[in-house]
Scaffold this motif. Structure first.
Motif, PDB file in Angstrom:
ATOM      1  N   VAL A  73      34.500  18.181 -15.910  1.00 29.55           N
ATOM      2  CA  VAL A  73      35.842  17.753 -16.314  1.00 29.55           C
ATOM      3  C   VAL A  73      36.817  18.390 -15.332  1.00 29.55           C
ATOM      4  N   CYS A  74      37.699  17.558 -14.780  1.00 31.06           N
ATOM      5  CA  CYS A  74      38.707  18.100 -13.867  1.00 31.06           C
ATOM      6  C   CYS A  74      40.038  17.401 -14.118  1.00 31.06           C
ATOM      7  N   PRO A  75      41.136  18.051 -13.736  1.00 28.63           N
ATOM      8  CA  PRO A  75      42.436  17.391 -13.881  1.00 28.63           C
ATOM      9  C   PRO A  75      42.552  16.253 -12.874  1.00 28.63           C
ATOM     10  N   SER A  76      43.149  15.155 -13.305  1.00 29.29           N
ATOM     11  CA  SER A  76      43.297  13.992 -12.436  1.00 29.29           C
ATOM     12  C   SER A  76      44.527  13.200 -12.852  1.00 29.29           C
ATOM     13  N   ILE A  77      45.256  12.707 -11.885  1.00 30.53           N
ATOM     14  CA  ILE A  77      46.441  11.907 -12.183  1.00 30.53           C
ATOM     15  C   ILE A  77      46.068  10.452 -12.431  1.00 30.53           C
ATOM     16  N   ASP A  78      45.121   9.932 -11.649  1.00 30.50           N
ATOM     17  CA  ASP A  78      44.810   8.509 -11.721  1.00 30.50           C
ATOM     18  C   ASP A  78      43.343   8.181 -11.964  1.00 30.50           C
ATOM     19  N   GLY A  79      42.488   9.164 -12.077  1.00 30.29           N
ATOM     20  CA  GLY A  79      41.082   8.911 -12.356  1.00 30.29           C
ATOM     21  C   GLY A  79      40.234   8.664 -11.125  1.00 30.29           C
ATOM     22  N   THR A  80      40.820   8.715  -9.935  1.00 33.27           N
ATOM     23  CA  THR A  80      40.038   8.479  -8.725  1.00 33.27           C
ATOM     24  C   THR A  80      39.476   9.762  -8.140  1.00 33.27           C
ATOM     25  N   GLY A  81      40.091  10.876  -8.444  1.00 28.76           N
ATOM     26  CA  GLY A  81      39.629  12.156  -7.924  1.00 28.76           C
ATOM     27  C   GLY A  81      40.307  13.294  -8.661  1.00 28.76           C
ATOM     28  N   CYS A  82      39.892  14.506  -8.338  1.00 30.23           N
ATOM     29  CA  CYS A  82      40.437  15.696  -8.998  1.00 30.23           C
ATOM     30  C   CYS A  82      41.672  16.195  -8.270  1.00 30.23           C
ATOM     31  N   ASP A  83      42.574  16.803  -9.016  1.00 30.76           N
ATOM     32  CA  ASP A  83      43.729  17.484  -8.429  1.00 30.76           C
ATOM     33  C   ASP A  83      43.992  18.745  -9.236  1.00 30.76           C
ATOM     34  N   ALA A  84      45.184  19.287  -9.180  1.00 24.29           N
ATOM     35  CA  ALA A  84      45.460  20.577  -9.814  1.00 24.29           C
ATOM     36  C   ALA A  84      46.265  20.491 -11.100  1.00 24.29           C
ATOM     37  N   ASP A  85      46.745  19.308 -11.484  1.00 23.66           N
ATOM     38  CA  ASP A  85      47.662  19.181 -12.621  1.00 23.66           C
ATOM     39  C   ASP A  85      46.917  18.760 -13.887  1.00 23.66           C
ATOM     40  N   TRP A  86      46.639  19.714 -14.763  1.00 27.78           N
ATOM     41  CA  TRP A  86      45.902  19.440 -16.001  1.00 27.78           C
ATOM     42  C   TRP A  86      46.737  18.657 -17.009  1.00 27.78           C
ATOM     43  N   ALA A  87      48.022  18.502 -16.817  1.00 27.18           N
ATOM     44  CA  ALA A  87      48.873  17.837 -17.809  1.00 27.18           C
ATOM     45  C   ALA A  87      48.795  16.318 -17.735  1.00 27.18           C
ATOM     46  N   ARG A  88      48.554  15.739 -16.581  1.00 30.89           N
ATOM     47  CA  ARG A  88      48.694  14.288 -16.397  1.00 30.89           C
ATOM     48  C   ARG A  88      47.460  13.469 -16.752  1.00 30.89           C
ATOM     49  N   GLY A  89      46.288  14.088 -16.799  1.00 30.36           N
ATOM     50  CA  GLY A  89      45.099  13.340 -17.170  1.00 30.36           C
ATOM     51  C   GLY A  89      43.837  14.105 -16.813  1.00 30.36           C
ATOM     52  N   TRP A  90      42.691  13.573 -17.274  1.00 29.50           N
ATOM     53  CA  TRP A  90      41.430  14.269 -17.078  1.00 29.50           C
ATOM     54  C   TRP A  90      40.342  13.275 -16.697  1.00 29.50           C
ATOM     55  N   LEU A  91      39.511  13.698 -15.789  1.00 29.59           N
ATOM     56  CA  LEU A  91      38.393  12.898 -15.320  1.00 29.59           C
ATOM     57  C   LEU A  91      37.108  13.564 -15.793  1.00 29.59           C
ATOM     58  N   ILE A  92      36.308  12.809 -16.535  1.00 30.19           N
ATOM     59  CA  ILE A  92      34.999  13.292 -16.981  1.00 30.19           C
ATOM     60  C   ILE A  92      33.972  12.562 -16.126  1.00 30.19           C
ATOM     61  N   GLN A  93      33.107  13.332 -15.463  1.00 30.16           N
ATOM     62  CA  GLN A  93      32.146  12.725 -14.555  1.00 30.16           C
ATOM     63  C   GLN A  93      30.792  13.403 -14.675  1.00 30.16           C
ATOM     64  N   ALA A  94      29.752  12.591 -14.820  1.00 29.78           N
ATOM     65  CA  ALA A  94      28.395  13.131 -14.819  1.00 29.78           C
ATOM     66  C   ALA A  94      28.083  13.563 -13.395  1.00 29.78           C
ATOM     67  N   GLY A  95      27.476  14.710 -13.243  1.00 28.08           N
ATOM     68  CA  GLY A  95      27.170  15.254 -11.920  1.00 28.08           C
ATOM     69  C   GLY A  95      27.534  16.719 -11.887  1.00 28.08           C
ATOM     70  N   ARG A  96      27.206  17.371 -10.805  1.00 24.58           N
ATOM     71  CA  ARG A  96      27.382  18.815 -10.718  1.00 24.58           C
ATOM     72  C   ARG A  96      28.833  19.263 -10.638  1.00 24.58           C
ATOM     73  N   GLY A  97      29.618  18.645  -9.803  1.00 24.87           N
ATOM     74  CA  GLY A  97      31.001  19.084  -9.660  1.00 24.87           C
ATOM     75  C   GLY A  97      31.684  18.340  -8.544  1.00 24.87           C
ATOM     76  N   PRO A  98      32.982  18.472  -8.439  1.00 22.29           N
ATOM     77  CA  PRO A  98      33.720  17.738  -7.421  1.00 22.29           C
ATOM     78  C   PRO A  98      33.350  18.139  -5.999  1.00 22.29           C
ATOM     79  N   ASP A  99      32.845  19.374  -5.799  1.00 25.40           N
ATOM     80  CA  ASP A  99      32.494  19.841  -4.457  1.00 25.40           C
ATOM     81  C   ASP A  99      31.017  19.623  -4.139  1.00 25.40           C
ATOM     82  N   SER A 100      30.267  19.104  -5.087  1.00 25.42           N
ATOM     83  CA  SER A 100      28.825  18.996  -4.946  1.00 25.42           C
ATOM     84  C   SER A 100      28.430  17.777  -4.116  1.00 25.42           C
ATOM     85  N   ALA A 101      27.290  17.890  -3.441  1.00 23.68           N
ATOM     86  CA  ALA A 101      26.762  16.756  -2.675  1.00 23.68           C
ATOM     87  C   ALA A 101      25.937  15.834  -3.570  1.00 23.68           C
TER      88      ALA A 101
END
Length: 177
Positions: A73-101
């Motif tokens: 789970v990471c903060p996301s404004i539009d659902g396309t990727g992660c950013d730093a603002d937890w207030a505007r929205g959240w992206l739930i994605q199966a997988g290890r993490g945003p930095d993972s290969a």
């Protein structure tokens, strides 16, 4: 037989000056009362944000346990990727993490608040939350703080076991960020 002369009736109404004075008084009352009405509305929006964050974290943990796969789970404004603002929205994605290969799995995006007075931030070093396949949250306990203006409103805390709880600030405290 003759008819009586027509009666002149006096029409009651407001003059332009009276109408302008009434509108000026109404504008003054709205200007004085509006800030008092905004505070409960913003607190209600912050409560909604807190409850939605708890729901998002619990959903991600349940997905990780059900599918036996890491979920991030990471903060996301539009659902396309992660950013730093937890207030505007959240992206739930199966997988290890945003930095993972590792190949990313299915994604789910949930909108946050639209209020510009509500700020939400996680503790240092935790830009996202990852639940392991057994539902545990690796690393340190994650605390997400919700502030309304300059006042701390509440916190959402995820412990290392993956359990989520929320705490509403009862006494006034300054926002830490």
């Amino acid at each position: 037989m003759s008819l009586p002369p027509p009666c002149r009736t006096h029409l009651a109404g407001l003059t332009l000056v009276e109408l302008a004075a009434a509108l000026a008084l109404l504008a003054l009352l709205v200007a004085v009362g509006l800030p008092a009405l905004m505070q409960p509305l913003e607190r209600s929006r912050a409560d909604t944000t807190r409850m939605r964050l708890v729901s998002v974290f619990n959903t991600a943990r349940a997905m990780a346990i059900t599918h036996r796969r890491a979920v991030t789970v990471c903060p996301s404004i539009d659902g396309t990727g992660c950013d730093a603002d937890w207030a505007r929205g959240w992206l739930i994605q199966a997988g290890r993490g945003p930095d993972s290969a590792e190949e990313a799995g299915p994604r789910q995006f949930m909108d946050g608040t639209k209020s510009t007075r509500i700020r939400v931030s996680s503790n240092e070093g935790r830009s996202y939350l990852r639940f392991q396949a057994d539902g545990r949250s690796g690393g340190n306990t994650m605390t997400v703080r919700i502030c309304v203006g300059v006042q701390l409103h509440s916190e959402v805390i995820v412990n290392n076991v993956g359990r989520t709880r929320s705490v509403r600030q009862r006494t006034p405290a300054a926002c830490p960020f």
